[in-house]
Design a protein around this motif. Structure first.
Motif, PDB file in Angstrom:
ATOM      1  N   TRP A 150     -11.916   5.355 -14.330  1.00 55.69           N
ATOM      2  CA  TRP A 150     -12.380   5.087 -12.965  1.00 55.69           C
ATOM      3  C   TRP A 150     -11.877   3.724 -12.485  1.00 55.69           C
ATOM      4  N   LYS A 151     -11.894   2.736 -13.387  1.00 52.49           N
ATOM      5  CA  LYS A 151     -11.416   1.402 -13.052  1.00 52.49           C
ATOM      6  C   LYS A 151      -9.925   1.420 -12.731  1.00 52.49           C
ATOM      7  N   ILE A 152      -9.159   2.172 -13.516  1.00 48.56           N
ATOM      8  CA  ILE A 152      -7.718   2.307 -13.261  1.00 48.56           C
ATOM      9  C   ILE A 152      -7.479   2.987 -11.914  1.00 48.56           C
ATOM     10  N   CYS A 153      -8.305   3.993 -11.625  1.00 49.89           N
ATOM     11  CA  CYS A 153      -8.201   4.684 -10.333  1.00 49.89           C
ATOM     12  C   CYS A 153      -8.427   3.718  -9.178  1.00 49.89           C
ATOM     13  N   LEU A 154      -9.416   2.842  -9.305  1.00 50.16           N
ATOM     14  CA  LEU A 154      -9.687   1.851  -8.263  1.00 50.16           C
ATOM     15  C   LEU A 154      -8.468   0.959  -8.042  1.00 50.16           C
ATOM     16  N   THR A 155      -7.885   0.507  -9.149  1.00 52.00           N
ATOM     17  CA  THR A 155      -6.713  -0.371  -9.062  1.00 52.00           C
ATOM     18  C   THR A 155      -5.565   0.320  -8.335  1.00 52.00           C
ATOM     19  N   SER A 156      -5.386   1.610  -8.609  1.00 56.23           N
ATOM     20  CA  SER A 156      -4.297   2.361  -7.967  1.00 56.23           C
ATOM     21  C   SER A 156      -4.495   2.494  -6.465  1.00 56.23           C
ATOM     22  N   LYS A 157      -5.737   2.292  -6.024  1.00 50.95           N
ATOM     23  CA  LYS A 157      -6.049   2.395  -4.595  1.00 50.95           C
ATOM     24  C   LYS A 157      -6.348   1.028  -3.992  1.00 50.95           C
TER      25      LYS A 157
END
Length: 222
Positions: A150-157
């Motif tokens: 989820w944290k990686i997903c946030l970074t990608s956005k």
């Protein structure tokens, strides 16, 4: 005569009480925490004013030692010790020369006939209680660990979450989803929180990360 420990939050209190009991220490009591969830002054972290106020409330003649445990956060250990020194010097009849130089060091204040020392909660110099709890978890933590995706997903956005907030979220998920039984989840607010979580066998209290904190508790118990 007992010794008194001051902590930041109720979650800190539950943890220190549990560790105290694990060590079989009988000479330590904990003061009501500096902060609670309704304290506006604590919303952005520990308030110097609140710590000063807490110290001024203590009846020093009832204790042999006073211990202060606060989080390093991103400030680091030295700056947190400086904060504690400043608050102690603000007490009536305490010399402006008073200085704690390191954790697990108790300094006698002759005017109050008391020894005062501190411990700064940290992992590798920074962090807070949740950083420690994340490091000493002893059970499967699949639900909590998947928050990394989820944290990686946030970074990608182009979104971010602080390490402090992430660790709190991680521990909450570990307590609620990884270590709370199906029957307990029917009363999730009472049985899947920090207080109940400290009563479960889900932490490694032999973890070397706790070495300095255990030393502090043993010193203040003497």
């Amino acid at each position: 005569m007992k010794s008194l420990i001051i902590v930041e939050s109720h979650n800190d209190k539950f943890f220190i009480e549990k560790l105290r009991d694990e060590l079989g220490l009988k000479n330590i009591e904990l003061k009501e925490p500096i902060c609670n969830i309704t304290d506006y002054e604590c919303l952005n972290g520990l308030s110097e004013k609140k710590l000063q106020q807490t110290l001024k409330e203590i009846k020093f003649d009832e204790y042999q030692k006073i211990g202060i445990i606060i989080d390093a956060d991103n400030e680091g250990i030295e700056k947190r010790i400086d904060l504690i020194n400043s608050c102690i010097r603000a007490l009536e009849n305490v010399s402006s020369d008073f200085k704690i130089t390191k954790i697990n060091e108790f300094i006698k204040i002759e005017s109050l006939d008391i020894e005062i020392g501190c411990y700064i909660t940290n992992v590798s110099g920074n962090g807070e209680l949740e950083t420690v709890l994340k490091a000493i978890k002893s059970q499967d933590s699949t639900y909590a660990d998947c928050l990394e995706a989820w944290k990686i997903c946030l970074t990608s956005k182009d979104k971010t979450i602080t390490d402090k907030d992430f660790d709190k979220f991680w521990v909450n998920n570990y307590l609620r989803f990884d270590t709370c039984s199906a029957s307990e989840k029917s009363q999730v607010a009472r049985k899947c929180n920090y207080e109940s979580g400290m009563k479960k066998d889900i932490w490694d209290f032999e973890n070397p990360i706790l070495k300095d904190l255990k030393e502090f508790l043993n010193l203040i118990n003497q």
